[in-house]
Structures are given as structure tokens and as C-alpha cells.
Design a protein around this motif. Structure first.
Motif, PDB file in Angstrom:
ATOM      1  N   THR A 138       1.526  -7.177   1.574  1.00  0.00           N
ATOM      2  CA  THR A 138       0.864  -7.765   2.730  1.00  0.00           C
ATOM      3  C   THR A 138       0.715  -9.264   2.508  1.00  0.00           C
ATOM      4  OG1 THR A 138      -1.266  -7.286   1.704  1.00  0.00           O
ATOM      5  CG2 THR A 138      -0.464  -5.714   3.342  1.00  0.00           C
ATOM      6  N   TYR A 261       4.568  -1.457  -3.905  1.00  0.00           N
ATOM      7  CA  TYR A 261       3.873  -2.052  -2.764  1.00  0.00           C
ATOM      8  C   TYR A 261       2.607  -2.727  -3.277  1.00  0.00           C
ATOM      9  CZ  TYR A 261       1.582  -2.332   1.822  1.00  0.00           C
ATOM     10  OH  TYR A 261       0.964  -2.768   2.967  1.00  0.00           O
ATOM     11  N   ASN A 263      -0.959  -4.633  -2.219  1.00  0.00           N
ATOM     12  CA  ASN A 263      -1.923  -4.920  -1.168  1.00  0.00           C
ATOM     13  C   ASN A 263      -3.256  -5.308  -1.823  1.00  0.00           C
ATOM     14  OD1 ASN A 263      -3.037  -5.179   1.364  1.00  0.00           O
ATOM     15  ND2 ASN A 263      -2.869  -3.025   1.929  1.00  0.00           N
ATOM     16  N   ASP A 292       0.212  -9.115   9.789  1.00  0.00           N
ATOM     17  CA  ASP A 292       0.242  -7.692   9.424  1.00  0.00           C
ATOM     18  C   ASP A 292       0.946  -6.880  10.511  1.00  0.00           C
ATOM     19  OD1 ASP A 292      -1.015  -8.057   7.038  1.00  0.00           O
ATOM     20  OD2 ASP A 292      -2.894  -7.059   7.571  1.00  0.00           O
ATOM     21  N   GLY A 308       3.083   0.613   4.360  1.00  0.00           N
ATOM     22  CA  GLY A 308       1.941   0.612   3.458  1.00  0.00           C
ATOM     23  C   GLY A 308       1.460   1.991   3.056  1.00  0.00           C
ATOM     24  N   CYS A 316       1.808   1.868  -5.883  1.00  0.00           N
ATOM     25  CA  CYS A 316       1.117   0.830  -5.118  1.00  0.00           C
ATOM     26  C   CYS A 316       0.060   0.170  -6.001  1.00  0.00           C
ATOM     27  CB  CYS A 316       0.435   1.422  -3.887  1.00  0.00           C
ATOM     28  SG  CYS A 316       1.561   2.279  -2.783  1.00  0.00           S
TER      29      CYS A 316
END
Lengths: 339, 339
Positions: A138, A261, A263, A292, A308, A316
Motif C-alpha cells: 500500500t 505483501y 501493509n 488505495d 491485500g 504478508c
């Protein structure tokens, strides 16, 4: 058949005896897991082992006895009891229906997962295998900074959206015979010579077969070109690539890679870009929501997956829990050993 | 102030020269990143370095030159060029505003993160620190099997929902003077003596202060009791705990731990529980949806957080990419070294 019945009976009996042993060893003040008679307990446990849906009771009994056994203060006693505990656990793993007997491993995913230590499909990985780290992230999570620092410490190439777009536009310009077409995604010119990119990246060979997909809308044409370029790069070099749905592209083409990922909590990201981009809270929040949304739309359009969602990646990371340096170290610890 | 201006000027100049050097070294067939004059390029680059929002162009130029430099075939030449590249990157990191200068690290999260290799708040971790692995997971993702296998290989205690509920109910029964109140969440009796659990787990000391929160609804009373028990356990032993919002509870009480979420693609989970629980596709799907819904409601009610959201954990694992054994190995590689 009889072997299996004997095994189940042996496990039940030894588990009952282990419980009694732990009870004895810890002294009279301490109770036991099984309070019925040996016979009754064995009957109950063999029943449990026969049924899938109740097999977790076996795990719970085993874990409870194990938890207690570990509190035995005298080392030799504890070691003796834990040896028996381990032997029983070994026996349980011989049961075709024991808890955990049904693995969750998806061979098609695992076979492409370069962070899987002992890849069960290791034969697929030849010596010419390249390390490819795909990082989705992100905005504001410092994913790009983590990717760059990772590539730097691994001494491998780094491709972010801007570099990638630049390369693609130059390829397209070349195709059209336009020489001075270079511009970055955000509209700023880096004064690059198209040949520098093409030849520096060694992609001269594939320019001729490069098609602009004139029948397609621009976005989709770019996506197809990206796909071709990513797959070709994967055959030639180690690299870190940010976004571009690279993980999905590589999975579709059966090319092993690392899929991560990154975030961070929304509020943490807001405060980061307030500092980084010099924005007030409200503007930062609005900007983040817009970016986003754009990210999500792009990803979901081209992959039909939820952006996501944990299950679309191998792993993640919450970068707020690790920071830039900590995230780089974490990813490095996960990577396979390299020559 | 002048120092900073000199630094910016030095970076711009050396970057231009590095680009020219790479161009020369790779031979005339290869282009360069900067095609304007040295003066013009320096003016442009110093401008970029002054503005936050454009500082990523600096990263992109650096990365492009680096990508090309790594293709220099002659080792001594490549090494010479990469040394200069690294020196320039070191200089860039001295800029207060360089890309990546704003970290994403949240100290309050990082300080509780036991998987952070070099914890910046390391002083908070005394020698009496216990390893606590909190695992949230979806049903069918094999999270429970992974947790049990992890605890077993670490030789530490394991608490799943059933064991935990059992312990709590026995504590409550004791409180009420009821002796035979034991039953598992799923309604099956393990024939345990309440004293076994209480004393075996060494929680005798805190029984007296154990309150049933008579003014509260049952679920909330249980949650409060869980909170007290988890925090006490954390002061006494290493353990793996499944669910129970343990990560949120420990965070709220500022107790360091490992926070992991395990999930797998919905279809993969369906097929796993079809085998494990001997269900047809439709029943398995329906069952999974029900359990997921119940999990989510529980978590969101007690934490006001979104269940399964990456940013609520330090790390999320797709168990379908790793399998049970692979996930255990992955988590072990992340854990801090223990005595």
C-alpha cells in the motif's frame, strides 16, 4: 486392519499410563487428565481415534499431559517422561486419521514458493533458477523503500513502477520509431536515452517481437506488454519488483518467485505521508484513500482477486511492526540460500 | 546549511559521473541515464533532492544506473563502479529528506514484536522474558495443527481453545464449589480432574482472586477471565496460544509476543475439511462460512478490529503455500534465538 487396531490400543494404553506417571512424579497434590479406570479410558480414547471429528480431543489430552510434564522439576524424571511423551506422539502420527494428517499444502502454490525451505517439488528448481521477489504494498507503508533497500543489500536489480513504465514506454517508442518519448509516470523526464534502458537491461533481443496490441485499450495493452517483459526478465536475472501484479503474472506462467505483501495500519500510513509529502492530516487521508482505491481497482481488474487478501500472497508483513530495516532483515531471513 | 548544499551538489555531480562511467565501461553501444550536460543534470538533480515529493526520481535514477552497472562483465571494473555506487548511496542516506528517510516503524508495535531481529527497544526485554506465540487462524487452514507442531518442536506449552476453555471452566467450577463441571467446548468430556488442570498448570495462586464478573453477560465474563489468565501465563512460561484474541490482550497489556495470522484460500480450506471431517462439498462450504462468521463476530466484538486484516498482526502466512511442516519451519526461522 489388526495392526491398526493394535496401534490404537497401544496409544490409548500408553497415554493412560503416561498420565498416571506424570501424576505420580509431580506428587499427590497434582491431579491427572484421565480419572476413569484404565479400561474405561482406553475404550473412550480408541473411540475418539476412530472418528475424524473428535480426533482433536486426542491432541488436547496429549497437550495437557505434555504441559504438565514440562513442569516436573527434576531433570532426569522430566526427560524420562518426555521421552515417553514423544514416543506416543510418534505413534499417533502413524494413524492415518490423526489430527494434522490432512495437510493444507497446495502443491501448485508450494512449487512456486521460493521461501519454502524444503520445497517438496525441489526438482523443478534447476541451477539456472533466478531469485524473484514480488512485493505488493500500500502507499505509505514504505514498501517501495523496503524493496529498494532489499535489492541493494542482495545486490540485485530493482524495478519499481516508474522504472518499469519507463522501460515499457521506451520499448513502445522504439517500436514506433519515436526516439524522444521518455517520460516518467508522474510526468517528469529523467533525460534517459532509450538505448540505455533497452541495452542496459539486455532486452534488445525481444524488441522485434514486441507488439503494441493495437486492438486493445491502452491499459490492457500495457498490461500484456508488462507480462511479456516480466516473464523474459525472470529467465535472465535476479530482481526485486514492486507491484505490477508481477506475482500473479509469474504464477500464471509457472515461474517460481517470492510473493510478499506489505501493509501498515491506515493511521500510521497517514502520519508517514504527512511527514514525507508535507501534507496536513485531511489531505493525506484523502490522498491515501484515492491511491488505495486506484491500486485496488487495477489489481482486481487484472487478477480478479481481492487486493491485500492474505491468501493471494505467500506472506504478508505489517511494516509498522518491523520498520524499513527490520522488514528487509525479515525478508532476508526467509530467502533461500544463494551462491 | 552550506554543508547540506555541498552534500546535495556532491551527490548530483558524482551521480552524473557514475552514469558516464558506466556508459564508458559498457562500451559505446550502451546509452546513459542522463543525456543533458553535466551542469544541467546537476541543476535538475539538486532540485529533485530539495523536494520531498520528487525524491523518488533520485531513487529511480540510482536504481537504473545500478541495474546497468551490474551487467558490466569484467569483474574488477564492475567492482570499481559498484564501490562508487555504494558510496553515493551512503551519501544520499545522509540527506534528511531522502527517500526512505521517513520510517514506517511504530515503536509501540515494534517494542512488542518478538520476531523483530534487532529490536530497537531491546532494553525492554529482560532475561526473564518469555516467548509467546499468538496464532490467529481460519478454520480449515491447519492453523491449529501448525500451532501444535510448533509448540512440540519448541518444547513449550500449547493452548488451544478447548484446553483454554477447559481451564477456565474448571476455575469457575472451583470458584462455585462445583467439582464435576468439566466439559469441552464441543460438548465432550475428557474425564479430567479439575485439580489436575489447576495445579498442573501451576495457577493455584491466582484462583482466589479469580472473579466471575457476575454483573456481566457470560461471554464478556469469560473474556475478562481469559484476559487475566493469559496475562498471568505470560509472566510464567513460554507458550503457543491459538486464538482467544490473545495478541490483542497482550498488546493492550504491553506484553511482548509473536503475532501471526494463518489463512489459506477458501477453496483449499473447503477441500481440506471435506477430507478431514468427511463432508461433501456443499456441507463443507456451508460449515466453513458459518465458522468464519462466528470467528469474525467474536474477534470484532472484543477487539473492534477487522478480523484477518494484515495490519492487525505482525505477519500473515498463507498455509497453502507452506503446508503444516513448512509453516512450522518458517515460523521457527523468525523466532528470536533462545537459551
Amino acid at each position: 486392519m489388526d495392526d491398526m487396531r493394535n496401534l490404537v490400543y497401544e496409544i490409548a494404553g500408553r497415554l493412560y499410563d503416561l498420565d498416571a506417571d506424570v501424576y505420580r512424579t509431580l506428587g499427590s497434590g497434582l491431579g491427572r487428565v484421565f480419572n476413569s479406570s484404565r479400561e474405561e479410558t482406553i475404550r473412550h480414547l480408541t473411540q475418539v481415534m476412530k472418528e475424524h471429528r473428535t480426533s482433536h480431543y486426542l491432541r488436547s489430552s496429549l497437550a495437557l499431559i505434555g504441559n504438565m510434564a514440562r513442569t516436573i522439576p527434576e531433570k532426569a524424571e522430566r526427560s524420562r517422561v518426555m521421552t515417553e511423551y514423544n514416543e506416543i506422539w510418534q505413534l499417533i502420527q502413524k494413524l492415518p486419521e490423526h489430527f494434522g494428517a490432512v495437510d493444507i499444502l497446495d502443491k501448485s502454490l508450494a512449487g512456486l514458493n521460493q521461501t519454502l525451505a524444503q520445497n517438496p517439488l525441489a526438482n523443478r528448481f534447476g541451477p539456472g533458477q533466478h531469485l524473484i521477489v514480488c512485493i505488493g504494498r500500500t502507499y505509505g507503508s514504505a514498501g517501495t523503500d523496503i524493496g529498494f533497500a532489499l535489492a541493494d543489500s542482495l545486490k540485485i536489480n530493482y524495478y519499481d513502477t516508474e522504472i518499469f513504465t519507463e522501460v515499457l514506454e521506451r520499448l513502445e517508442a522504439k517500436e514506433d520509431g519515436i526516439q524522444d518519448h521518455a517520460s516518467f509516470a508522474h510526468g517528469q523526464n529523467l533525460n534517459q536515452n532509450p538505448q540505455a534502458v533497452e541495452k542496459g537491461l539486455g532486452i534488445r533481443g525481444r524488441i522485434r517481437q514486441f507488439s503494441r496490441y493495437h486492438g486493445l485499450p491502452k491499459t490492457q495493452a500495457v498490461f500484456f506488454n508488462q507480462t511479456a517483459l516480466i516473464c523474459e526478465m525472470a529467465q535472465r536475472e535476479d530482481f526485486v519488483i514492486m507491484g505490477r501484479c508481477a506475482d500473479v503474472i509469474l504464477t500464471n506462467h509457472q515461474i517460481p518467485h517470492v510473493s510478499i505483501y506489505i501493509n501498515a495500519p491506515f493511521e500510521t500510513r497517514i502520519h508517514r505521508i504527512m511527514r514525507q509529502d508535507n501534507l496536513d492530516y485531511k489531505s493525506a487521508k484523502k490522498f491515501l484513500q484515492k491511491i488505495d482505491r486506484r491500486h485496488r481497482t487495477y489489481y482486481e481488474f487484472f487478477t480478479s482477486r481481492k487486493w491485500g487478501d492474505v491468501v493471494n500472497y505467500d506472506l504478508c508483513i505489517n511494516s509498522a511492526s518491523y520498520g524499513i530495516e527490520g522488514s528487509v532483515q525479515l525478508i532476508q531471513r526467509l530467502l533461500p540460500p544463494r551462491d
